[in-house]
Design an enzyme around this catalytic site. Structure first.
Site, PDB file in Angstrom:
ATOM      1  N   TYR A  15      42.087  58.106  39.407  1.00  0.00           N
ATOM      2  CA  TYR A  15      41.203  57.555  37.985  1.00  0.00           C
ATOM      3  C   TYR A  15      40.032  58.192  37.953  1.00  0.00           C
ATOM      4  O   TYR A  15      39.279  58.083  37.042  1.00  0.00           O
ATOM      5  CB  TYR A  15      41.226  56.041  38.101  1.00  0.00           C
ATOM      6  CG  TYR A  15      42.651  55.287  38.197  1.00  0.00           C
ATOM      7  CD1 TYR A  15      43.352  55.374  36.915  1.00  0.00           C
ATOM      8  CD2 TYR A  15      43.187  54.691  39.403  1.00  0.00           C
ATOM      9  CE1 TYR A  15      44.673  54.882  37.029  1.00  0.00           C
ATOM     10  CE2 TYR A  15      44.286  54.294  39.540  1.00  0.00           C
ATOM     11  CZ  TYR A  15      44.928  54.184  38.143  1.00  0.00           C
ATOM     12  OH  TYR A  15      46.347  53.384  38.024  1.00  0.00           O
ATOM     13  N   HIS A  20      38.049  55.649  31.615  1.00  0.00           N
ATOM     14  CA  HIS A  20      37.718  54.420  31.978  1.00  0.00           C
ATOM     15  C   HIS A  20      36.535  54.336  33.397  1.00  0.00           C
ATOM     16  O   HIS A  20      36.096  53.406  33.738  1.00  0.00           O
ATOM     17  CB  HIS A  20      38.917  53.663  32.618  1.00  0.00           C
ATOM     18  CG  HIS A  20      39.069  52.561  31.965  1.00  0.00           C
ATOM     19  ND1 HIS A  20      38.320  51.790  30.936  1.00  0.00           N
ATOM     20  CD2 HIS A  20      40.193  51.504  32.195  1.00  0.00           C
ATOM     21  CE1 HIS A  20      38.886  50.487  30.508  1.00  0.00           C
ATOM     22  NE2 HIS A  20      39.817  50.234  31.481  1.00  0.00           N
ATOM     23  N   TYR A  64      39.916  47.377  40.680  1.00  0.00           N
ATOM     24  CA  TYR A  64      40.626  47.673  39.487  1.00  0.00           C
ATOM     25  C   TYR A  64      39.927  46.859  38.397  1.00  0.00           C
ATOM     26  O   TYR A  64      39.205  45.693  38.638  1.00  0.00           O
ATOM     27  CB  TYR A  64      42.129  47.508  39.602  1.00  0.00           C
ATOM     28  CG  TYR A  64      43.021  48.328  40.509  1.00  0.00           C
ATOM     29  CD1 TYR A  64      42.924  49.703  39.883  1.00  0.00           C
ATOM     30  CD2 TYR A  64      43.229  48.146  41.563  1.00  0.00           C
ATOM     31  CE1 TYR A  64      43.704  50.757  40.639  1.00  0.00           C
ATOM     32  CE2 TYR A  64      43.905  49.117  42.397  1.00  0.00           C
ATOM     33  CZ  TYR A  64      44.130  50.363  41.923  1.00  0.00           C
ATOM     34  OH  TYR A  64      44.921  51.340  42.615  1.00  0.00           O
ATOM     35  N   ASN A 112      38.225  44.672  29.040  1.00  0.00           N
ATOM     36  CA  ASN A 112      39.060  43.953  30.029  1.00  0.00           C
ATOM     37  C   ASN A 112      38.214  43.659  31.323  1.00  0.00           C
ATOM     38  O   ASN A 112      38.154  42.613  31.919  1.00  0.00           O
ATOM     39  CB  ASN A 112      40.529  44.167  30.342  1.00  0.00           C
ATOM     40  CG  ASN A 112      41.458  43.932  29.291  1.00  0.00           C
ATOM     41  OD1 ASN A 112      41.216  43.229  28.570  1.00  0.00           O
ATOM     42  ND2 ASN A 112      42.393  45.044  29.261  1.00  0.00           N
TER      43      ASN A 112
END
Length: 189
Positions: A15, A20, A64, A112
């Protein structure tokens, strides 16, 4: 006074360069600018960089994105920090790439990671720096889009955005949030 800069992202090499993870990218840049300890400590479910010349820590939660609240709550407890003394840096789909927004408080806006923080620490009253990543142009799923890397063309602008976000945070540390808003809240395109 800001005592912790918390960059949101997802842990792991997979990632590292995704949309993100702009919060992690900004956190790394600020840690370098403030000459923070190069070695991070594992504490509060996060990588913590201590900055002895400044009374601030830089944190990159390793939980996360959707569980960021757990790490933030532990940072608040372990370092005896109030929610008003953190600055959370994260990606924002509703802002175009090139836009940076500094806010004293607010809702999750559908993010989120922010939703997790609000639900876990039971308040929306914490400062945040939103980094625009734009929305997918095609019928690409939002989850695929935020977890994809920036294009070559976007990387050129991203470098400017990251540098601006870094300057913004340095201003916040020096002058406070309210005095830094005019300088920070810009569209770079």
């Amino acid at each position: 006074m800001i005592k912790a800069i918390i960059g949101l992202g997802n842990p792991g090499e997979k990632y590292k360069n995704t949309r993100h993870n702009v919060g992690f990218m900004v956190a790394d840049l600020v840690a370098k600018s403030l000459n923070c300890d190069r070695k991070y400590r594992e504490k509060a479910f996060s990588h913590i960089f201590e900055c002895p010349d400044y009374d601030v820590i830089i944190a990159k939660p390793q939980t996360y994105m959707n569980l960021s609240g757990n790490a933030v709550l532990n940072i608040l407890k372990d370092y005896k920090i109030k929610p008003s003394e953190i600055l959370v840096v994260y990606d924002d789909l509703d802002l175009p790439l090139g836009a940076v927004r500094l806010r004293l408080k607010g809702s999750s806006g559908g993010h989120n990671g922010i939703k997790s923080i609000i639900n876990t620490i039971k308040t929306e009253e914490f400062p945040r720096l939103k980094i625009g990543i734009g929305r997918p142009e095609k019928k690409e799923e939002v989850s695929d889009y935020v977890l994809s890397p920036f294009t070559k063309e976007e990387k050129f602008l991203l470098d400017k955005v990251l540098a601006h976000a870094n300057e913004c945070i340095l201003n916040v540390l020096k002058y406070g949030i309210e005095k830094s808003m005019n300088m920070c809240n810009k569209n770079l395109v």
